[in-house]
Design a protein around this motif. Structure first.
Motif, PDB file in Angstrom:
ATOM      1  N   GLY A 162      34.094  57.487  43.906  1.00 45.52           N
ATOM      2  CA  GLY A 162      32.883  56.685  43.682  1.00 45.52           C
ATOM      3  C   GLY A 162      32.659  56.323  42.227  1.00 45.52           C
ATOM      4  N   ARG A 163      33.527  56.828  41.320  1.00 49.16           N
ATOM      5  CA  ARG A 163      33.414  56.505  39.898  1.00 49.16           C
ATOM      6  C   ARG A 163      34.802  56.208  39.331  1.00 49.16           C
ATOM      7  NH1 ARG A 163      28.100  55.395  38.959  1.00 49.16           N
ATOM      8  NH2 ARG A 163      26.771  57.066  39.805  1.00 49.16           N
ATOM      9  N   TYR A 164      34.915  55.112  38.576  1.00 49.78           N
ATOM     10  CA  TYR A 164      36.154  54.823  37.860  1.00 49.78           C
ATOM     11  C   TYR A 164      36.212  55.672  36.596  1.00 49.78           C
ATOM     12  CZ  TYR A 164      36.110  50.447  40.620  1.00 49.78           C
ATOM     13  OH  TYR A 164      36.073  49.513  41.620  1.00 49.78           O
ATOM     14  N   SER A 165      37.410  56.089  36.227  1.00 48.37           N
ATOM     15  CA  SER A 165      37.576  56.683  34.895  1.00 48.37           C
ATOM     16  C   SER A 165      37.463  55.568  33.858  1.00 48.37           C
ATOM     17  CB  SER A 165      38.939  57.368  34.777  1.00 48.37           C
ATOM     18  OG  SER A 165      39.979  56.396  34.728  1.00 48.37           O
ATOM     19  N   ASP A 166      37.320  55.957  32.596  1.00 40.96           N
ATOM     20  CA  ASP A 166      37.210  54.950  31.538  1.00 40.96           C
ATOM     21  C   ASP A 166      38.437  54.043  31.518  1.00 40.96           C
ATOM     22  OD1 ASP A 166      34.771  56.001  30.843  1.00 40.96           O
ATOM     23  OD2 ASP A 166      35.528  57.130  29.108  1.00 40.96           O
ATOM     24  N   LYS A 185      38.517  51.730  34.593  1.00 39.55           N
ATOM     25  CA  LYS A 185      37.540  50.639  34.466  1.00 39.55           C
ATOM     26  C   LYS A 185      38.004  49.614  33.433  1.00 39.55           C
ATOM     27  CE  LYS A 185      33.144  51.423  35.113  1.00 39.55           C
ATOM     28  NZ  LYS A 185      31.690  51.780  34.968  1.00 39.55           N
ATOM     29  N   GLU A 186      38.651  50.064  32.379  1.00 40.86           N
ATOM     30  CA  GLU A 186      39.157  49.151  31.360  1.00 40.86           C
ATOM     31  C   GLU A 186      40.185  48.187  31.973  1.00 40.86           C
ATOM     32  OE1 GLU A 186      41.078  49.563  26.864  1.00 40.86           O
ATOM     33  OE2 GLU A 186      41.655  51.017  28.415  1.00 40.86           O
ATOM     34  N   VAL A 187      41.098  48.727  32.754  1.00 41.37           N
ATOM     35  CA  VAL A 187      42.109  47.885  33.399  1.00 41.37           C
ATOM     36  C   VAL A 187      41.465  47.007  34.469  1.00 41.37           C
ATOM     37  CG1 VAL A 187      44.245  47.884  34.747  1.00 41.37           C
ATOM     38  CG2 VAL A 187      43.934  49.566  32.903  1.00 41.37           C
ATOM     39  N   TYR A 188      40.546  47.590  35.224  1.00 45.19           N
ATOM     40  CA  TYR A 188      39.845  46.843  36.270  1.00 45.19           C
ATOM     41  C   TYR A 188      39.154  45.613  35.679  1.00 45.19           C
ATOM     42  CZ  TYR A 188      36.858  46.027  40.359  1.00 45.19           C
ATOM     43  OH  TYR A 188      36.237  45.455  41.446  1.00 45.19           O
ATOM     44  N   ASN A 189      38.438  45.805  34.608  1.00 41.03           N
ATOM     45  CA  ASN A 189      37.698  44.700  34.000  1.00 41.03           C
ATOM     46  C   ASN A 189      38.636  43.640  33.430  1.00 41.03           C
ATOM     47  OD1 ASN A 189      35.192  45.755  34.657  1.00 41.03           O
ATOM     48  ND2 ASN A 189      34.975  46.869  32.724  1.00 41.03           N
ATOM     49  N   ALA A 190      39.816  44.059  32.989  1.00 40.22           N
ATOM     50  CA  ALA A 190      40.813  43.090  32.512  1.00 40.22           C
ATOM     51  C   ALA A 190      41.299  42.212  33.661  1.00 40.22           C
ATOM     52  CB  ALA A 190      41.988  43.831  31.860  1.00 40.22           C
ATOM     53  N   VAL A 191      41.572  42.828  34.809  1.00 39.94           N
ATOM     54  CA  VAL A 191      42.009  42.059  35.980  1.00 39.94           C
ATOM     55  C   VAL A 191      40.902  41.114  36.421  1.00 39.94           C
ATOM     56  CG1 VAL A 191      42.730  42.211  38.404  1.00 39.94           C
ATOM     57  CG2 VAL A 191      43.604  43.867  36.742  1.00 39.94           C
ATOM     58  N   ALA A 203      32.752  46.217  38.816  1.00 41.25           N
ATOM     59  CA  ALA A 203      32.986  47.668  38.866  1.00 41.25           C
ATOM     60  C   ALA A 203      31.675  48.448  38.967  1.00 41.25           C
ATOM     61  CB  ALA A 203      33.768  48.108  37.631  1.00 41.25           C
ATOM     62  N   ASP A 204      30.680  48.062  38.200  1.00 41.17           N
ATOM     63  CA  ASP A 204      29.405  48.782  38.241  1.00 41.17           C
ATOM     64  C   ASP A 204      28.716  48.649  39.599  1.00 41.17           C
ATOM     65  OD1 ASP A 204      29.821  49.512  35.618  1.00 41.17           O
ATOM     66  OD2 ASP A 204      28.496  47.973  34.771  1.00 41.17           O
ATOM     67  N   GLU A 205      28.809  47.466  40.194  1.00 42.67           N
ATOM     68  CA  GLU A 205      28.193  47.258  41.508  1.00 42.67           C
ATOM     69  C   GLU A 205      28.865  48.121  42.573  1.00 42.67           C
ATOM     70  OE1 GLU A 205      27.081  43.655  44.659  1.00 42.67           O
ATOM     71  OE2 GLU A 205      28.507  43.292  43.047  1.00 42.67           O
ATOM     72  N   ILE A 206      30.179  48.193  42.506  1.00 42.46           N
ATOM     73  CA  ILE A 206      30.910  49.028  43.483  1.00 42.46           C
ATOM     74  C   ILE A 206      30.534  50.493  43.308  1.00 42.46           C
ATOM     75  CG2 ILE A 206      33.211  49.890  44.051  1.00 42.46           C
ATOM     76  CD1 ILE A 206      34.205  47.004  43.676  1.00 42.46           C
ATOM     77  N   GLU A 207      30.442  50.968  42.085  1.00 39.28           N
ATOM     78  CA  GLU A 207      30.018  52.356  41.857  1.00 39.28           C
ATOM     79  C   GLU A 207      28.624  52.595  42.399  1.00 39.28           C
ATOM     80  OE1 GLU A 207      32.472  53.799  37.888  1.00 39.28           O
ATOM     81  OE2 GLU A 207      30.541  52.800  37.604  1.00 39.28           O
ATOM     82  N   ASP A 208      27.712  51.661  42.145  1.00 47.12           N
ATOM     83  CA  ASP A 208      26.323  51.827  42.616  1.00 47.12           C
ATOM     84  C   ASP A 208      26.280  51.895  44.152  1.00 47.12           C
ATOM     85  OD1 ASP A 208      25.426  51.810  40.022  1.00 47.12           O
ATOM     86  OD2 ASP A 208      24.744  49.714  40.060  1.00 47.12           O
ATOM     87  N   LEU A 209      27.036  51.012  44.804  1.00 42.50           N
ATOM     88  CA  LEU A 209      27.017  50.985  46.280  1.00 42.50           C
ATOM     89  C   LEU A 209      27.658  52.254  46.851  1.00 42.50           C
ATOM     90  CD1 LEU A 209      27.961  47.246  46.836  1.00 42.50           C
ATOM     91  CD2 LEU A 209      25.801  48.335  47.493  1.00 42.50           C
TER      92      LEU A 209
END
Length: 430
Positions: A283-287, A290-296, A421-427
């Motif tokens: 339910g939480r990305y590591s730093d 999340k860095e790679v996720y946001n790049a994609v 990423a933040d929305e997915i974590e919140d949900l």
């Protein structure tokens, strides 16, 4: 069929457009797919040939469509041939299309039973000079099995050797790549069903869940919303499985700290959707994740903006490659020397992003489209960049389906499906 009946005006219009591209004094013929055997008396579920469906709406085996726009006998300008239903078939399999039901589905008035095929075709052939045959010329096609269409073509050319032959596929490639508003509505329904499945699993995924359990949740949600199920074999790839691009085993346990890459989507009325998301098991990305996720996600957003009328598919992919190269440099996965010394036929970014960014989608997941021609409004493309890092134990792909607009950015058919990423974590933690 599970889906609601489609407005026959779609198929009437599709036939009219196809007929307008045909040579004079020519007949175009389209066959249903086979029902393929497994062994003993078992068969695979029937899947209709998309071309006869596109032109008629008939979703039944052993069906044949013939188009002869300038036939002197006006009753033979559009003809359907169907298996004659009877009481035995009705009891054991369910009633097949009647002539009346076939007309309601397709808008075709002349419907014969299959036993009349040779007699009617002979009459039509006496007025014609050319047969349009339907061959599979999709750029990804690699078919080892002889199809019903193949067998019919062999028979036809042996039966009528004096007629000329033309190809239906180039016409269909052009027509099917640009979607009618009715088609876009059907694709939107497929995307809406996919959204329901994805939201369902956001509340289901926890450490130690199995990939196949997630697959079952998705299938449940798809079928209960009038889909036959998955639009293609689903990919539910946790951890390093995500670095196998076509991982379909879905048989591993999802571990705390891993990501799960999903390439899953529903079909509706034979129309496809195609979704990729990558979520954290915990339910939480590591730093770093999340860095790679946001790049994609950044590459996906910028790539989407490039899909406008006039864009050439190959040039588009080069531009996306430049976007990805920039992100990989920021992530420390590439350095300037990697880029300066790259092989132009296999650029440096391909080490981490080895597949294409976009393909046509519609009745087929990899739908028809003439990729050497400029993009047009109402074409539908996926946008699916990814970064795959085996040495770090995860891969990330994000994908939506978008409709090219006459002006402005494409319309995202999946715009309501969570992606930030933040929305997915919140949900996942709500």
């Amino acid at each position: 069929m599970k889906y609601h009946q489609i407005d026959s005006n779609l198929f009437i219009k599709n036939r009219k457009n196809f007929a307008a591209a045909m040579q004079p004094k020519s007949i175009a013929i389209f066959n249903s797919n086979d029902i393929y055997p497994i062994s003993a008396d078992s068969t695979m579920p029937f899947e209709q040939h998309r071309d006869i469906f596109y032109l008629s709406g008939v979703d039944q085996e052993e069906s044949i469509l013939m188009l002869f726009p300038d036939c002197p006998n006006s009753a033979l300008r559009e003809v359907l041939f169907l298996t004659e239903t009877n009481e035995h078939i009705a009891v054991w399999e369910g009633e097949k299309l009647t002539k009346e039901a076939a007309f309601k589905t397709s808008g075709i008035k002349t419907v014969y039973w299959l036993q009349d095929l040779e007699k009617v075709l002979f009459e039509m052939s006496t007025y014609a000079d050319t047969f349009y045959i339907n061959t599979n010329e999709h750029y990804r096609a690699n078919v080892a099995t002889e199809t019903r269409e193949d067998r019919f073509t062999k028979w036809l050319l042996a039966k009528f050797p004096a007629h000329s032959v033309a190809k239906s596929n180039p016409i269909l490639q052009r027509l099917r790549s640009v979607k009618d508003p009715i088609e876009l509505d059907l694709m939107q329904q497929a995307c809406n069903i996919t959204e329901k499945g994805f939201r369902r699993i956001l509340n289901f995924v926890k450490p130690d869940v199995w990939e196949y359990e997630i697959e079952a949740e998705l299938l449940h949600e798809f079928v209960r919303n009038r889909s036959k199920g998955f639009a293609y074999t689903p990919i539910i790839a946790s951890g390093n499985n995500a670095n196998v691009l076509h991982y379909v085993e879905n048989n591993q346990q999802c571990k705390n700290g891993d990501l799960i890459l999903f390439d899953i989507a529903a079909e509706y009325a034979n129309y496809k959707s195609d979704l990729s998301r990558t979520i954290p098991v915990s339910g939480r990305y590591s730093d770093r994740q999340k860095e790679v996720y946001n790049a994609v996600n950044h590459v996906k957003k910028e790539a989407t903006k490039l899909l406008v009328p006039g864009t050439i598919w190959k040039e588009y992919h080069k531009e996306v490659g430049d976007l990805m190269t920039s992100e990989l440099l920021k992530l420390g996965l590439l350095d300037k020397a990697d880029v300066q010394n790259e092989d132009k036929n296999w650029p440096a970014y391909k080490k981490y992003f080895m597949h294409g960014t976009s393909h046509n989608i519609g009745l087929d997941t990899h739908d028809y489209g003439l990729l050497h021609e400029p993009m047009q409004a109402n074409m539908v493309f996926t946008v699916e960049p990814g970064i795959y890092i085996p040495e770090e134990g995860f891969g990330i792909r994000l994908e939506d389906d978008v409709v090219i607009q006459q002006q402005g950015e494409p319309f995202n058919l999946m715009g309501n499906i969570p992606i930030e990423a933040d929305e997915i974590e919140d949900l996942m933690n709500s």
